[in-house]
Design an enzyme around this catalytic site. Structure first.
Site, PDB file in Angstrom:
ATOM      1  N   LYS A  42       0.830  -1.207   0.000  1.00  0.00           N
ATOM      2  CA  LYS A  42       0.000   0.000   0.000  1.00  0.00           C
ATOM      3  C   LYS A  42       0.864   1.257   0.000  1.00  0.00           C
ATOM      4  O   LYS A  42       0.660   2.170  -0.804  1.00  0.00           O
ATOM      5  CB  LYS A  42      -0.922  -0.008   1.210  1.00  0.00           C
ATOM      6  CG  LYS A  42      -1.948   1.114   1.229  1.00  0.00           C
ATOM      7  CD  LYS A  42      -2.909   0.966   2.415  1.00  0.00           C
ATOM      8  CE  LYS A  42      -3.768  -0.251   2.271  1.00  0.00           C
ATOM      9  NZ  LYS A  42      -4.720  -0.426   3.396  1.00  0.00           N
ATOM     10  N   ARG A 112      -3.606   3.015   8.566  1.00  0.00           N
ATOM     11  CA  ARG A 112      -3.894   1.745   7.896  1.00  0.00           C
ATOM     12  C   ARG A 112      -2.657   0.860   7.853  1.00  0.00           C
ATOM     13  O   ARG A 112      -1.529   1.347   7.789  1.00  0.00           O
ATOM     14  CB  ARG A 112      -4.367   1.981   6.460  1.00  0.00           C
ATOM     15  CG  ARG A 112      -5.759   2.585   6.319  1.00  0.00           C
ATOM     16  CD  ARG A 112      -6.140   2.663   4.840  1.00  0.00           C
ATOM     17  NE  ARG A 112      -7.525   3.008   4.615  1.00  0.00           N
ATOM     18  CZ  ARG A 112      -7.964   4.239   4.404  1.00  0.00           C
ATOM     19  NH1 ARG A 112      -7.116   5.251   4.396  1.00  0.00           N
ATOM     20  NH2 ARG A 112      -9.251   4.466   4.189  1.00  0.00           N
ATOM     21  N   GLY A 121      -8.211  -7.143   4.702  1.00  0.00           N
ATOM     22  CA  GLY A 121      -9.087  -7.310   5.856  1.00  0.00           C
ATOM     23  C   GLY A 121      -8.482  -8.020   7.041  1.00  0.00           C
ATOM     24  O   GLY A 121      -9.117  -8.162   8.073  1.00  0.00           O
ATOM     25  N   MET A 123      -5.647  -7.184   8.816  1.00  0.00           N
ATOM     26  CA  MET A 123      -5.063  -6.328   9.855  1.00  0.00           C
ATOM     27  C   MET A 123      -5.941  -5.102  10.053  1.00  0.00           C
ATOM     28  O   MET A 123      -6.984  -4.959   9.422  1.00  0.00           O
ATOM     29  CB  MET A 123      -3.623  -5.982   9.483  1.00  0.00           C
ATOM     30  CG  MET A 123      -2.695  -7.190   9.528  1.00  0.00           C
ATOM     31  SD  MET A 123      -1.001  -6.815   9.063  1.00  0.00           S
ATOM     32  CE  MET A 123      -1.151  -6.491   7.316  1.00  0.00           C
ATOM     33  N   ARG A 356      -3.640  -1.725  -5.999  1.00  0.00           N
ATOM     34  CA  ARG A 356      -2.827  -2.933  -5.828  1.00  0.00           C
ATOM     35  C   ARG A 356      -3.226  -3.927  -6.910  1.00  0.00           C
ATOM     36  O   ARG A 356      -4.314  -3.818  -7.486  1.00  0.00           O
ATOM     37  CB  ARG A 356      -3.041  -3.551  -4.445  1.00  0.00           C
ATOM     38  CG  ARG A 356      -4.473  -3.966  -4.165  1.00  0.00           C
ATOM     39  CD  ARG A 356      -4.665  -4.364  -2.720  1.00  0.00           C
ATOM     40  NE  ARG A 356      -6.081  -4.594  -2.404  1.00  0.00           N
ATOM     41  CZ  ARG A 356      -6.572  -4.708  -1.182  1.00  0.00           C
ATOM     42  NH1 ARG A 356      -5.770  -4.611  -0.141  1.00  0.00           N
ATOM     43  NH2 ARG A 356      -7.860  -4.916  -0.969  1.00  0.00           N
ATOM     44  N   HIS A 472     -16.057  -8.323   2.135  1.00  0.00           N
ATOM     45  CA  HIS A 472     -15.059  -9.241   2.694  1.00  0.00           C
ATOM     46  C   HIS A 472     -15.301 -10.668   2.214  1.00  0.00           C
ATOM     47  O   HIS A 472     -14.391 -11.368   1.777  1.00  0.00           O
ATOM     48  CB  HIS A 472     -15.110  -9.183   4.225  1.00  0.00           C
ATOM     49  CG  HIS A 472     -14.194 -10.158   4.904  1.00  0.00           C
ATOM     50  ND1 HIS A 472     -14.609 -11.425   5.279  1.00  0.00           N
ATOM     51  CD2 HIS A 472     -12.893 -10.069   5.243  1.00  0.00           C
ATOM     52  CE1 HIS A 472     -13.600 -12.067   5.831  1.00  0.00           C
ATOM     53  NE2 HIS A 472     -12.548 -11.264   5.825  1.00  0.00           N
ATOM     54  N   SER A 780      11.097 -44.435  -9.729  1.00  0.00           N
ATOM     55  CA  SER A 780       9.993 -43.538  -9.423  1.00  0.00           C
ATOM     56  C   SER A 780       9.998 -43.334  -7.920  1.00  0.00           C
ATOM     57  O   SER A 780       9.854 -44.296  -7.161  1.00  0.00           O
ATOM     58  CB  SER A 780       8.653 -44.139  -9.867  1.00  0.00           C
ATOM     59  OG  SER A 780       7.595 -43.264  -9.533  1.00  0.00           O
ATOM     60  N   CYS A 847       5.977 -40.019  -7.977  1.00  0.00           N
ATOM     61  CA  CYS A 847       4.541 -40.275  -7.953  1.00  0.00           C
ATOM     62  C   CYS A 847       4.020 -39.957  -6.553  1.00  0.00           C
ATOM     63  O   CYS A 847       4.787 -39.695  -5.630  1.00  0.00           O
ATOM     64  CB  CYS A 847       4.220 -41.713  -8.344  1.00  0.00           C
ATOM     65  SG  CYS A 847       5.025 -42.975  -7.349  1.00  0.00           S
ATOM     66  N   TYR A 867      10.027 -36.718 -15.216  1.00  0.00           N
ATOM     67  CA  TYR A 867       8.587 -36.490 -15.163  1.00  0.00           C
ATOM     68  C   TYR A 867       8.107 -36.428 -13.719  1.00  0.00           C
ATOM     69  O   TYR A 867       8.797 -36.855 -12.787  1.00  0.00           O
ATOM     70  CB  TYR A 867       7.824 -37.578 -15.915  1.00  0.00           C
ATOM     71  CG  TYR A 867       7.862 -38.948 -15.260  1.00  0.00           C
ATOM     72  CD1 TYR A 867       6.924 -39.321 -14.303  1.00  0.00           C
ATOM     73  CD2 TYR A 867       8.845 -39.873 -15.599  1.00  0.00           C
ATOM     74  CE1 TYR A 867       6.958 -40.561 -13.689  1.00  0.00           C
ATOM     75  CE2 TYR A 867       8.898 -41.128 -15.003  1.00  0.00           C
ATOM     76  CZ  TYR A 867       7.950 -41.467 -14.045  1.00  0.00           C
ATOM     77  OH  TYR A 867       7.996 -42.691 -13.437  1.00  0.00           O
TER      78      TYR A 867
END
Length: 892
Positions: A42, A112, A121, A123, A356, A472, A780, A847, A867
């Site tokens: 911000k 802020r 929302g 903080m 933002r 929100h 694998s 895997c 892979y």
């Protein structure tokens, strides 16, 4: 927080630089957009917009480093901070032509939060700071608007009391609602100046009763306490939960932005709103947002009033709307991304309070990334990085079947797309409790607040009675990929009775409802869903990703249906076909149990002969679907006791069906009992004891391959032996398999190329991978078992303590969901290195679900794997993550 060494280094850096505060205003700024780590997103963007000449109220930013120091020195201001704040307040007074705390010409400010990564929302914020009994009189004279002044004061007391002093929001709301009831006011804006003045008096009384002290009248005391509250909110439960859920780590803290107040609640020539330069739900290149007349920003975000669509602003204030459209184009072009903009109009003058990069759904992220390339803002590789790979999960979930009958019970705003069905719950705690039991729930709230985040995450969908598309609930749901319908004003929710009314229908806690977040509709009961189809912008992005990535992406699939789904999502083969899953289907479990109950090889072989044609048919079906892509079949892995019933009633049923005594069933179950079955008689150890099992499976695989090849379809079978830890295990079993395969080739009078490899899931296998690679043609890595054996954690029981490990920072992520790269990863890299030293052509993959985790996929790329393999619905995630790994590697 940081280590002590890093903290000391930080203290020295701050002391040397001696700059805690950065000013922006009057067209000049001490910061810029590149300083997000120091000024927060911000603060950095406010500085950037100021330098661009965008109309931004002047102010100053206290750095994130100061927040870290605040915690380091025991939640106190570091030496020199107050002096710098006072100096910058003087600059702000000069820029705004007003004075902080002055009765005659008062300057009010907002306080802020603003971390380097957006946490909407999570903080705290305090508005209208600087008011007291004297200043409010000056504000009345200055603005000639008594109602506005008292409204600003009552908002300040309520916000300061709640945020800074932890006075319950309900204490103030009760006073406000009571006054509205007494005066017949429907909205806050219907209250008169006298009403608001009385509310201020009652607010102060409530504040004193709850805190034991009078409301502070010194503006600097108000400021110091508010800055402290924002710093403290960095570690409040909802902020910690948000960072955990979104895997936000490594930040120093939050910056604090102190900015001159501009007021949207000064009458019908004032207002406030939130807008997006493109639609955050669909990605359409259309200006999108909402605004409220005579309101402050919190009214839009909190969902206190349902706002008007942005396009109506063109009728209300045509010149201001035209100016806002120009700023929209300028900011998007400057940042080269979709922007989320907050604005306020004070008596006909437009101010931009924040910009933002906007939160967006996966659908929107993909479309925006592709269109920004076509519009010349970014290139293809940048587009690949613009989409969070995990977010693609949102695109891969079912939607409601349009053919089925649906009973609409209410309609609201389509706040976050998707479909969800579940039991109604009315609070976050119940949502988390039921979800933990495996139940699907819909969280129903009048309006959500940041404290609801845990329940929102647990729920399948979210329904709110109030709030708009930028409330929100909407913003958080879109970020999470949750279906959300907001602003359903026609329902009446009764928390005490745990029900809501929609017309004449009463829906109670535990009743099923269904939500369509794309249409904003609420349906009665459960609805069936259909699978998603992927094309258009998604196909374009995936095409770009496929051109970039080096890793192949396969799927874990045990059925033809799995294989078909995975191919549709772009799978390039099957990396794990688990044969044991096939054994549970239909009557084949009886043959498996007959085999297990046999005490002699002849009996086992007889039972296995019954399974042979069934297994062969399974493999034929899968080979037919995969059509020339490699299929890695893992031979039987689980211990045999898993195929037998353990409940007495089920044992009796088995005995009756198989015409044997229940005592025999019970005796075999007891004989197969193991204290630690995951480390017991399973995997290749079964085949060492009962070689006929793997021989049957090998025969089934190769007979199926020959049969499918005869149909003119190319087949690439890869046979994988699980749980090998000693080379001799592999050698013995491989020889049996080769002999069986040769028999099949002679019988079928044809040959097919095949490979035999192993899963590396026992730590010893990784340590002696050079020896194992002498016999194995591929590795694998079975990271589920490798993780539990390396860490010594049972994946079935670790849930009892892993939560505490994550909370206390022992692990950053659950090691069963995202690979432990330091420990398990070291073994994997060692195994690859040693294996390829012996066999340079060794094919290596992974895997298990780690293969669909973006961070784990990037690790696999860096480690030189060929892979990854994951569940069908995570194939697109792995494809994009593999491409992102290449792009990030180039940038280093």
């Amino acid at each position: 927080m940081k280590t002590m060494a890093k903290r000391k280094k930080l203290s020295l850096t701050i002391s040397k630089n001696n700059k805690y505060v950065y000013f922006f205003g009057s067209g000049k700024a001490e910061g810029n957009a590149s300083m997000k780590q120091l000024l927060g997103g911000k603060g950095a963007n406010l500085a950037e917009m100021t330098s661009l000449g965008i109309p931004v109220p002047s102010g100053f930013t206290i750095t994130t480093e100061t927040c870290a120091l605040f915690y380091e020195v025991g939640k106190k201001w570091p030496q020199g901070l107050e002096a710098q704040v006072r100096q910058n307040m003087a600059k702000l007074e000069e820029a705004m032509g007003a004075k902080f705390g002055d009765r005659n010409n008062p300057l009010l400010v907002s306080v802020r939060s603003g971390a380097a990564v957006s946490m909407p929302g999570m903080m705290d914020t305090v508005l209208n700071l600087g008011l007291n009994s004297e200043v409010v009189q000056g504000l009345i004279i200055k603005t000639e608007n008594e109602r506005f002044a008292w409204d600003a004061y009552r908002r300040f007391i309520q916000m300061f009391g709640n945020v800074v002093m932890n006075v319950s929001h309900d204490k103030f709301e009760h006073i406000l609602e009571k006054k509205k009831g007494q005066t017949g006011a429907k909205l806050d804006t219907d209250l008169s100046a006298a009403d608001l003045k009385e509310i201020v008096r009652q607010y102060k009384k409530a504040y004193q009763e709850e805190t034991g002290e009078e409301f502070p009248s010194d503006p600097f005391e108000q400021l110091i306490k508010s800055v402290n509250a924002v710093f403290n909110s960095w570690n409040n439960p909802r902020a910690l939960k948000y960072r955990q859920l979104n895997e936000i780590r490594g930040l120093l803290g939050t910056a604090v932005n102190v900015q001159a107040m501009v007021f949207g609640n000064m009458g019908d020539s004032s207002g406030t709103g939130v807008c997006f330069t493109r639609n955050p739900s669909t990605g359409e290149n259309k200006f999108y947002g909402e605004f409220l007349v005579n309101a402050q920003g919190e009214d839009v975000v909190a969902g206190i009033r349902t706002p008007e669509p942005l396009e109506d602003m063109a009728k209300q204030w045509p010149q201001i709307y035209k100016q806002l459209v120009a700023i929209r184009s300028r900011l998007e072009k400057h940042y080269r991304d979709m922007q989320d903009i907050e604005f306020t109009i004070q008596e006909g003058k437009l101010y931009i309070l924040q910009t933002r990069n906007g939160k967006r759904t996966a659908q929107a992220a993909v479309r925006i990334a592709v269109e920004l390339v076509k519009e010349g803002f970014i290139n293809r590789e940048q587009a690949i990085l613009r989409v969070d790979a995990k977010q693609l999960d949102q695109l891969l979930h079912p939607t409601f079947d349009p053919k089925q009958k649906k009973e609409i019970i209410a309609k609201g705003l389509p706040a976050s797309p998707g479909a969800a069905t579940g039991k109604v719950v009315f609070n976050a705690e119940d949502a988390e409790t039921l979800a933990a039991r495996g139940e699907n729930v819909i969280l129903v709230r009048i309006e959500t607040s940041p404290e609801d985040i845990g329940g929102m995450y647990a729920a399948k969908g979210i329904l709110t009675a109030r709030g708009g598309m930028t409330s929100h609930a909407a913003v958080v749901a879109r970020g999470m990929g949750k279906c959300c319908v907001a602003g359903v004003g026609e329902i009446q929710i009764d928390y005490s009775k745990k029900n809501f009314r929609a017309g004449s229908l009463t829906v109670k806690e535990g009743d099923f409802i269904s939500l369509d977040g794309s249409l904003g509709q609420v349906y009665k009961g459960e609805l069936e869903t259909i699978e998603p189809s992927l094309s258009g912008y998604f196909a374009t992005l995936m095409k770009w990703a496929d051109k970039v990535r080096k890793l192949k992406v396969r799927t874990n699939g045990d059925t033809p249906t799995d294989a078909e789904v995975a191919r549709r999502f772009g799978a390039e083969g099957i990396g794990l076909c688990r044969t044991e899953h096939m054994f549970f289907e239909g009557d084949r479990i009886l043959a498996v149990r007959e085999m297990i109950l046999s005490d002699a090889r002849e009996g086992r072989e007889k039972a296995l002969q019954k399974l042979l044609p069934i297994q062969r048919g399974d493999f034929e079906a899968i080979f037919n679907v995969m059509k020339g892509l490699p299929v890695t079949v893992r031979l039987l892995d689980p211990p045999l006791h898993e195929f037998l019933p353990h409940e007495e009633a089920n044992q009796r049923e088995m005995a009756e069906v198989m015409h044997i005594s229940v005592e025999k069933v019970r005796a075999k179950v007891n004989a197969l009992h193991e204290f630690n079955p995951m480390l017991g008689h399973r995997g290749c150890r079964l085949a060492i004891t009962y070689p006929e099992i793997y021989k049957m499976q090998t025969r089934a695989i190769m007979e199926a391959a020959c049969n499918v090849k005869r149909q003119g379809i190319k087949v690439i079978p890869e046979i994988m032996i699980p749980l090998v830890g000693v080379k001799k295990e592999l050698d013995l079993l491989k020889q049996d398999m080769v002999d069986t395969i040769e028999e099949v080739f002679q019988e079928k009078k044809m040959r097919i190329a095949y490979t035999i490899g192993t899963m590396i899931e026992v730590p010893r296998a990784a340590l002696v991978a050079d020896r194992i690679a002498e016999s194995a043609e591929f590795f694998s890595f079975g990271t589920n078992d490798l993780t539990q054996m390396t860490l010594g954690y049972s994946r079935d029981d670790a849930g009892s303590f892993l939560g505490a490990y994550l909370e206390r920072g022992i692990f950053e992520k659950d090691p069963f969901q995202s690979l432990d790269q330091e420990g398990v990863g070291h073994l994997i890299q060692l195994g690859i290195q040693k294996g390829r030293k012996t066999n340079p052509d060794l094919k290596v993959g992974i895997c298990g679900e780690h293969g669909g985790d973006p961070a784990s996929v990037e690790f696999c790329h860096r480690s030189g794997m060929n892979y990854v393999s994951c569940s069908p619905y995570r194939v697109p995630i792995a494809r994009l993550a593999a491409a992102q790994a290449v792009v990030r590697e180039k940038k280093k």
